[in-house]
Write an enzyme that holds these catalytic residues in place. Structure first.
Site: not given
Length: 571
Positions: A42, A276, A286
């Site tokens: 994104e 992750r 983020k």
């Protein structure tokens, strides 16, 4: 790719579980033997090393199995996305050494997704809900209690269609309406409890401008975009495991709309989840990274203390070292916290092979070779990289007045101190053996000059100059060196796992994460180096010229030390 049935067990064991699943699909002839992956960031921030793990898998798997990997920007939230992030993502992927086959955007499919949503409403799979976000959340229940149906759940289809059209106009009010999939409010999987699939946002989109006022949610756009593009393997992280049934259900709806739901050769994407990448003493959120930048707690997204790829690049990490680190930790189904020291070890190993050796003094004190002629200077040959003969050599000026590291001198030294001390000999790297004769102090007792005498027959490389001394020191000529600023970095946070700490993350920041050393000196050869060139300051560590550096003000960033001294200091 054809899978050889005679492949050894050891070779199979060396594959990640993701690669094993891909090979199983290939062996079964799924998707016509095609492999197509995608990396779907994104564009709402800069990529960090966690994204690098996904990049290595998405692009690496496609490369390994002769497939293709596309880049797709999941740009469904115009309130957080812009072209700056798009450009940075493109740059970071290429810096890591990968190249996409095609570039797509979720916004390419806005019309298709809208038409699909209309189909869902017409077939009673979706409805417009006019409740507040708080009411919807409350009615969803909990994992142990069933959800409650919305009062709008069974509104007439034509009414939902009309309201959905209104959602996409400037007359609509943000938060006044959402489109929800009509699924199962009693399902144990919370994602099935009539998830929101469209919401109103009146912010211009970075690509489509003001054409749209209603935007699809990630769960509604992601799997469908995979399907539209022909993705065979949708590889993502573990938090998407509970989303997978919804991912598959929406694709079932799409196939029903297309009339391909009875297709025996089901070319649906296969979602595979891996763990992750989490690192000690930093964060990957983020939201928190945005806060660090927006609140000026760091100098920007490319601050060398940040876990962003542009920050690591600016600090002097090589893309090869990042890929080596990711290969070493592997891909599993279990989340783990990886030690930053493992990453630094990979950086150290890679830079040892490629960094040019130069001389620099960070904490200088004057060293005067009292028996060396005052106006004389000579060129000493210095090997650029002993690990790489093809790297050649350069010359460093030697003179009567030198700079040496203040820590390399002790007036009264213990037995195991093999550096500069009165009455003892050391070799000056690439130059002569010198014997310390004393020092000069100021009125406060601070050492301002160290004195030594050189042996003119001990020059490095000179025939008969092979006698051994226990210490070798680096130096630069005071008459030929260039002043510089050196920035040294410590951990960004003072606790090992700030993401798991319940305190405000601002309280966990390390106040000593940056140390700036002024009045350092580097040899002239180093002064001509540019950002992107890997350097080793001999006996100190690995460094790179900073982007802020100018001809009038040289700045070097310390990448990593020659040894992991940080771990020893913090045991």
């Amino acid at each position: 790719m054809i899978i050889n049935e005679n492949d050894s067990t050891e070779e199979r064991k060396s594959l990640s579980f993701v690669e094993q699943l891909i090979e199983e699909d290939l062996a079964e002839g799924k998707n016509g033997g095609r492999i197509q992956t995608r990396f779907p960031p994104e564009p709402n921030g800069y990529l960090h090393i966690g994204h690098a793990k996904a990049i290595c898998m998405d692009f690496g798997a496609a490369e390994k199995y002769n497939g293709i990997c596309n880049l797709r920007f999941d740009d469904t939230n115009p309130s957080k996305e812009n072209n700056e992030y798009v450009e940075s993502i493109l740059s970071d992927i290429q810096w890591l050494g990968f190249q996409w086959n095609n570039i797509y955007y979720a916004s390419d499919y806005f019309q298709k997704l809208w038409d699909f949503a209309v189909w869902m409403i017409k077939n009673d799979y979706a409805y417009v809900d006019e409740q507040t976000a708080e009411q919807i959340a409350q009615q969803k229940g909990t994992p142990t209690t069933e959800g409650v149906e919305s009062p709008y759940r069974n509104r007439p289809i034509e009414e939902s269609l009309s309201l959905f059209e209104k959602m996409n106009t400037t007359d609509s009010i943000e938060g006044s309406m959402v489109l929800r999939a009509k699924l199962d409010m009693k399902n144990a999987n919370m994602h099935f409890r009539d998830p929101i699939i469209y919401r109103i946002i009146h912010i211009p989109h970075h690509r489509t401008g003001t054409k749209w006022n209603a935007y699809p949610m990630y769960d509604f756009a992601h799997g469908q975009s995979d399907y539209f593009e022909g993705v065979t393997h949708s590889i993502c992280t573990l938090e998407f495991v509970p989303h997978r049934p919804l991912y598959n259900l929406f694709i079932d709806f799409l196939k029903k709309m297309d009339g391909t739901d009875n297709n025996l050769h089901d070319n649906r994407p296969r979602q595979i989840e891996f763990n992750r990448l989490n690192l000690t003493y930093t964060v990957m959120s983020k939201r928190k990274l945005h806060s660090l930048v927006d609140e000026h707690l760091v100098t920007g997204w490319d601050d060398p203390r940040m876990p962003t790829l542009c920050g690591m690049r600016r600090r002097g990490y090589s893309p090869e070292s990042i890929r080596m680190f990711i290969d070493s930790i592997g891909y599993t189904k279990f989340d783990a916290l990886n030690d930053m020291a493992l990453l630094e070890a990979a950086v150290r190993d890679d830079l040892n092979k490629k960094a040019c050796r130069v001389s620099a003094v960070i904490n200088p004190v004057k060293l005067v070779i009292t028996n060396y002629p005052e106006r004389k200077s000579e060129e000493m040959e210095a090997i650029n990289n002993p690990e790489d003969q093809s790297a050649g050599s350069h010359f460093i000026a030697f003179s009567r007045n030198l700079w040496m590291e203040r820590e390399d001198f002790m007036e009264e030294a213990p037995k195991n101190f093999f550096r500069m001390t009165p009455g003892k000999e050391v070799r000056l790297k690439n130059a002569y053996i010198v014997k310390c004769t004393g020092c000069i102090k100021d009125s406060d007792g601070n050492i301002v000059e160290v004195h030594a005498e050189y042996d003119p027959l001990s020059k490095s490389g000179m025939e008969g100059a092979s006698r051994k001394v226990k210490g070798t020191l680096h130096w630069v000529s005071a008459d030929h060196s260039v002043s510089a600023e050196v920035r040294e970095y410590d951990r960004l946070f003072s606790v090992e796992n700030p993401s798991a700490d319940e305190r405000d993350f601002h309280e966990l920041l390390n106040p000593n994460s940056l140390s700036v050393h002024q009045n350092c000196y580097v040899e002239e050869f180093a002064a001509y180096k540019k950002p992107g060139e890997y350097l080793q300051f001999q006996r100190i560590g690995y460094f790179m010229v900073d982007l802020d550096s100018t001809d009038d003000h040289l700045i070097f960033n310390k990448t990593v030390g020659l040894k992991d001294t940080w771990a020893k200091l913090n045991r």
